[in-house]
Scaffold this active site. Sequence first.
Site, short mmCIF file in Angstrom:
data_model
loop_
_atom_site.label_atom_id
_atom_site.label_comp_id
_atom_site.label_asym_id
_atom_site.label_seq_id
_atom_site.Cartn_x
_atom_site.Cartn_y
_atom_site.Cartn_z
CE1 TYR A 73 67.62 34.97 68.59
CE2 TYR A 73 66.27 33.59 67.16
CZ TYR A 73 66.97 34.77 67.38
OH TYR A 73 67.00 35.74 66.40
CE LYS A 129 64.96 37.63 68.67
NZ LYS A 129 65.10 39.10 68.63
P1 NAP Z 1 74.16 41.10 65.19
O1 NAP Z 1 74.70 41.37 63.84
O2 NAP Z 1 74.77 40.08 66.07
O3 NAP Z 1 74.09 42.51 65.98
C1 NAP Z 1 73.57 42.53 67.28
C2 NAP Z 1 73.41 43.97 67.73
O4 NAP Z 1 72.81 43.97 69.03
C3 NAP Z 1 74.74 44.70 67.87
O5 NAP Z 1 74.52 46.05 67.49
C4 NAP Z 1 75.04 44.61 69.36
O6 NAP Z 1 75.83 45.67 69.86
C5 NAP Z 1 73.63 44.72 69.93
N1 NAP Z 1 73.49 44.15 71.26
C6 NAP Z 1 73.70 42.86 71.67
N2 NAP Z 1 73.47 42.74 72.98
C7 NAP Z 1 73.10 43.97 73.43
C8 NAP Z 1 72.75 44.50 74.70
N3 NAP Z 1 72.73 43.74 75.80
N4 NAP Z 1 72.45 45.84 74.79
C9 NAP Z 1 72.47 46.62 73.68
N5 NAP Z 1 72.82 46.18 72.47
C10 NAP Z 1 73.12 44.87 72.34
O7 NAP Z 1 72.61 40.70 65.12
P2 NAP Z 1 71.55 40.79 63.91
O8 NAP Z 1 71.62 39.54 63.12
O9 NAP Z 1 71.64 42.11 63.24
O10 NAP Z 1 70.19 40.71 64.75
C11 NAP Z 1 69.47 41.86 65.16
C12 NAP Z 1 68.14 41.39 65.72
O11 NAP Z 1 67.44 40.66 64.71
C13 NAP Z 1 68.26 40.44 66.90
O12 NAP Z 1 67.23 40.70 67.83
C14 NAP Z 1 68.08 39.07 66.28
O13 NAP Z 1 67.60 38.14 67.19
C15 NAP Z 1 67.07 39.40 65.20
N6 NAP Z 1 67.04 38.44 64.09
C16 NAP Z 1 68.16 38.18 63.37
C17 NAP Z 1 68.09 37.26 62.31
C18 NAP Z 1 69.28 36.92 61.45
O14 NAP Z 1 69.17 35.96 60.67
N7 NAP Z 1 70.37 37.64 61.52
C19 NAP Z 1 66.88 36.63 62.03
C20 NAP Z 1 65.76 36.92 62.80
C21 NAP Z 1 65.85 37.85 63.83
P3 NAP Z 1 77.47 45.61 69.80
O15 NAP Z 1 77.85 45.92 68.36
O16 NAP Z 1 77.91 46.68 70.76
O17 NAP Z 1 77.86 44.24 70.21
#
Ligand code: NAP
Length: 248
Positions: A156, A160
């Site tokens: 991961y 990133k």
């Molecule tokens: P999340 O709640 O798990 O949502 C993930 C989203 O990505 C969902 O809309 C999912 O679609 C979509 N997705 C996953 N695989 C995909 C694919 N192969 N093609 C198209 N769409 C896909 O994640 P989140 O926490 O909001 O994270 C969003 C981004 O922020 C990610 O890149 C994550 O690494 C980054 N991030 C998150 C955090 C955190 O603490 N949450 C911190 C730093 C960075 P479905 O609904 O159809 O499954």
Amino acid sequence: MFRLDGKLALVTGGSRGIGRATALALARQGAAVVVNYASNQTAAHSVVEEIRAAGGTAESLMFDVSDSAQVDDAIGDVVKRQGKLDILVANAGIAIDGLLLRLKDDDLDRLMAVNLRGPLACARAAMKSMVRARQGRIVFISSVIGEIGNAGQAAYASSKAGLLGLCKTLAREYGSRGITVNAVAPGLIDTDMTSRLDEPARKTISGTIPLGHFGKPEDVAAAVVYLVSDEAAYVTGHTLRVNGGMYV
Ligand code: NAP
């Protein structure tokens, strides 16, 4: 300030979490939004409905960012139908955790395909119309983990950190065409991705965050709105940290 009237935005992974909040925030500023999702049609439709109910314009679009052919077809079709694509927010991502010695090739390949090759393919597809238009905005959603590393997240963190290199490179390649490319590096944000952390783990992590708590998806969305706005016209190749001070 930060109005986006007349702009067309695509948010990958716009169905849940940070992507959902970003799609809603862009729409509130006046952008028409394409809400991409991988499989959760119900969640994507509810984002679209919420935008439309508030008087905005939105549609949902299913494609897997890890599949370049799907990405090219989907983004090519948006550009063909709408005549342009002003904003790409490459947000879709997954977490597959594990110590390096336990990481399987399949997990590594899947994670890199979604988190790194996916944003690259989306940017490449979006760039075609942005270069023609000589304007555009791309934002990659990276992570604090890509900046500081984290035991148990080798794959991961690599993906990133890779996005930050990609961001800086595209900023240099396409600045002369009027396209800005930036990244947002969120800290720990309350979404489905972090919901598996139990209370003791949350407490420990919160203790490492100067602001003392996890962030909200809306905190990240606000940073994206700024970076894609006219007010950020002279900001490119930048990583905007939204991490509560976890890494400064
Ligand atoms: P999340 O709640 O798990 O949502 C993930 C989203 O990505 C969902 O809309 C999912 O679609 C979509 N997705 C996953 N695989 C995909 C694919 N192969 N093609 C198209 N769409 C896909 O994640 P989140 O926490 O909001 O994270 C969003 C981004 O922020 C990610 O890149 C994550 O690494 C980054 N991030 C998150 C955090 C955190 O603490 N949450 C911190 C730093 C960075 P479905 O609904 O159809 O499954």
